[in-house]
Design a protein around this motif. Structure first.
Motif, mmCIF file in Angstrom:
data_model
loop_
_atom_site.group_PDB
_atom_site.id
_atom_site.type_symbol
_atom_site.label_atom_id
_atom_site.label_comp_id
_atom_site.label_asym_id
_atom_site.label_seq_id
_atom_site.Cartn_x
_atom_site.Cartn_y
_atom_site.Cartn_z
ATOM 1 N N ILE A 11 31.728 39.978 -33.054
ATOM 2 C CA ILE A 11 30.467 39.534 -33.636
ATOM 3 C C ILE A 11 30.769 38.870 -34.969
ATOM 4 C CG2 ILE A 11 28.200 40.238 -34.476
ATOM 5 C CD1 ILE A 11 28.408 42.663 -32.580
ATOM 6 N N THR A 12 30.253 37.645 -35.138
ATOM 7 C CA THR A 12 30.473 36.890 -36.359
ATOM 8 C C THR A 12 29.131 36.461 -36.930
ATOM 9 O OG1 THR A 12 32.531 36.016 -35.434
ATOM 10 C CG2 THR A 12 31.613 34.857 -37.344
ATOM 11 N N ALA A 13 28.862 36.820 -38.171
ATOM 12 C CA ALA A 13 27.647 36.382 -38.841
ATOM 13 C C ALA A 13 27.795 34.919 -39.221
ATOM 14 C CB ALA A 13 27.384 37.233 -40.075
ATOM 15 N N ILE A 14 26.752 34.125 -38.938
ATOM 16 C CA ILE A 14 26.781 32.717 -39.324
ATOM 17 C C ILE A 14 25.618 32.387 -40.251
ATOM 18 C CG2 ILE A 14 28.068 31.947 -37.308
ATOM 19 C CD1 ILE A 14 25.399 30.895 -36.157
ATOM 20 N N GLY A 15 24.890 33.394 -40.674
ATOM 21 C CA GLY A 15 23.770 33.184 -41.581
ATOM 22 C C GLY A 15 23.084 34.502 -41.861
ATOM 23 N N ASN A 16 21.987 34.432 -42.599
ATOM 24 C CA ASN A 16 21.266 35.643 -42.968
ATOM 25 C C ASN A 16 20.748 36.413 -41.765
ATOM 26 O OD1 ASN A 16 21.693 35.168 -45.658
ATOM 27 N ND2 ASN A 16 19.771 34.079 -45.958
ATOM 28 N N ASN A 17 20.314 35.728 -40.742
ATOM 29 C CA ASN A 17 19.753 36.423 -39.592
ATOM 30 C C ASN A 17 20.292 35.906 -38.264
ATOM 31 O OD1 ASN A 17 18.507 33.973 -39.586
ATOM 32 N ND2 ASN A 17 16.412 34.741 -39.489
ATOM 33 N N LEU A 18 21.441 35.248 -38.289
ATOM 34 C CA LEU A 18 22.059 34.716 -37.073
ATOM 35 C C LEU A 18 23.489 35.238 -36.947
ATOM 36 C CD1 LEU A 18 20.980 30.966 -37.224
ATOM 37 C CD2 LEU A 18 20.036 32.736 -35.752
ATOM 38 N N GLU A 19 23.816 35.677 -35.738
ATOM 39 C CA GLU A 19 25.173 36.127 -35.447
ATOM 40 C C GLU A 19 25.596 35.580 -34.095
ATOM 41 O OE1 GLU A 19 25.413 40.387 -35.786
ATOM 42 O OE2 GLU A 19 24.690 40.364 -37.841
ATOM 43 N N VAL A 20 26.875 35.313 -33.964
ATOM 44 C CA VAL A 20 27.434 34.906 -32.678
ATOM 45 C C VAL A 20 28.143 36.110 -32.085
ATOM 46 C CG1 VAL A 20 29.077 33.413 -31.498
ATOM 47 C CG2 VAL A 20 27.684 32.494 -33.360
ATOM 48 N N VAL A 21 27.760 36.480 -30.872
ATOM 49 C CA VAL A 21 28.396 37.583 -30.157
ATOM 50 C C VAL A 21 29.259 36.954 -29.075
ATOM 51 C CG1 VAL A 21 28.022 39.663 -28.788
ATOM 52 C CG2 VAL A 21 26.388 39.059 -30.600
#
Length: 187
Positions: A11-21
């Motif tokens: 899981i990588t956070a790409i913003g305040n409320n977006l993550e890539v799983v």
């Protein structure tokens, strides 16, 4: 954390409320090259049984939460609608209430055109992560997780937008997530 011997997700956070799983690929590196198709392929019986079992385990583990999952599909994408119907059927068989709708607003961040987006309340991130783990035998690639405090707790929305490819056994290869710069929320 993993379920029943599965590989761990990244899981990588790409913003305040977006993550890539990133869901791990299944058997794609050890098997001979297998062609994919843009046309929907139903999930093979043994894979479907495995996913449904994992969904039932999820329901038992989080029964006090009363998770409800709504599956959304882009109306102009036949394979997205078919995958959404299959997924809703599997969720219903595991007693995770589910419905399929084709809304004008699929509850996805601006700039997202393809793939799968899961939108949920930030407090539900642990159960939504487990939900994605339960679905991992049928999905490989990146899912966008959109955490939105305006979403009711214990309610997840899965938007199937298209752009995926299907293996002969019905497993789904998801498209790459666009650059984080494409999302206004990723700042």
């Amino acid at each position: 954390t993993t379920l029943a011997g599965e590989e761990e997700m990244h899981i990588t956070a790409i913003g305040n409320n977006l993550e890539v799983v990133l869901l791990p690929a299944k058997d794609e590196t050890t098997a001979p090259a297998v062609s994919t198709s843009e046309a929907f392929v139903p999930l093979a019986g043994s894979l479907r049984d495995r996913v449904e079992q994992r969904l039932r385990e999820l329901r038992v583990r989080y029964r006090q939460l009363g998770l409800s999952v709504e599956v959304r599909a882009r109306p102009d994408q036949a394979n997205a609608r078919q995958l959404a119907n299959q997924l809703a059927s599997m969720l219903a068989s595991a007693y995770l209430s589910s419905s399929v709708i084709a809304p004008e607003n699929p509850m996805v961040p601006a700039g997202v055109m393809n793939g799968i987006v899961v939108t949920a309340n930030p407090g539900d991130k642990p159960v939504v992560t487990r939900l994605l783990q339960a679905l991992s035998p049928m999905l490989s690639g990146a899912v966008l997780l959109h955490l939105d405090a305006s979403v009711d707790t214990a309610k997840a929305h899965i938007a199937i937008l298209g752009g995926m490819a299907f293996f002969p056994d019905g497993r789904v290869k998801l498209p790459q997530i666009d650059s984080p710069a494409a999302f206004p929320d990723a700042e």
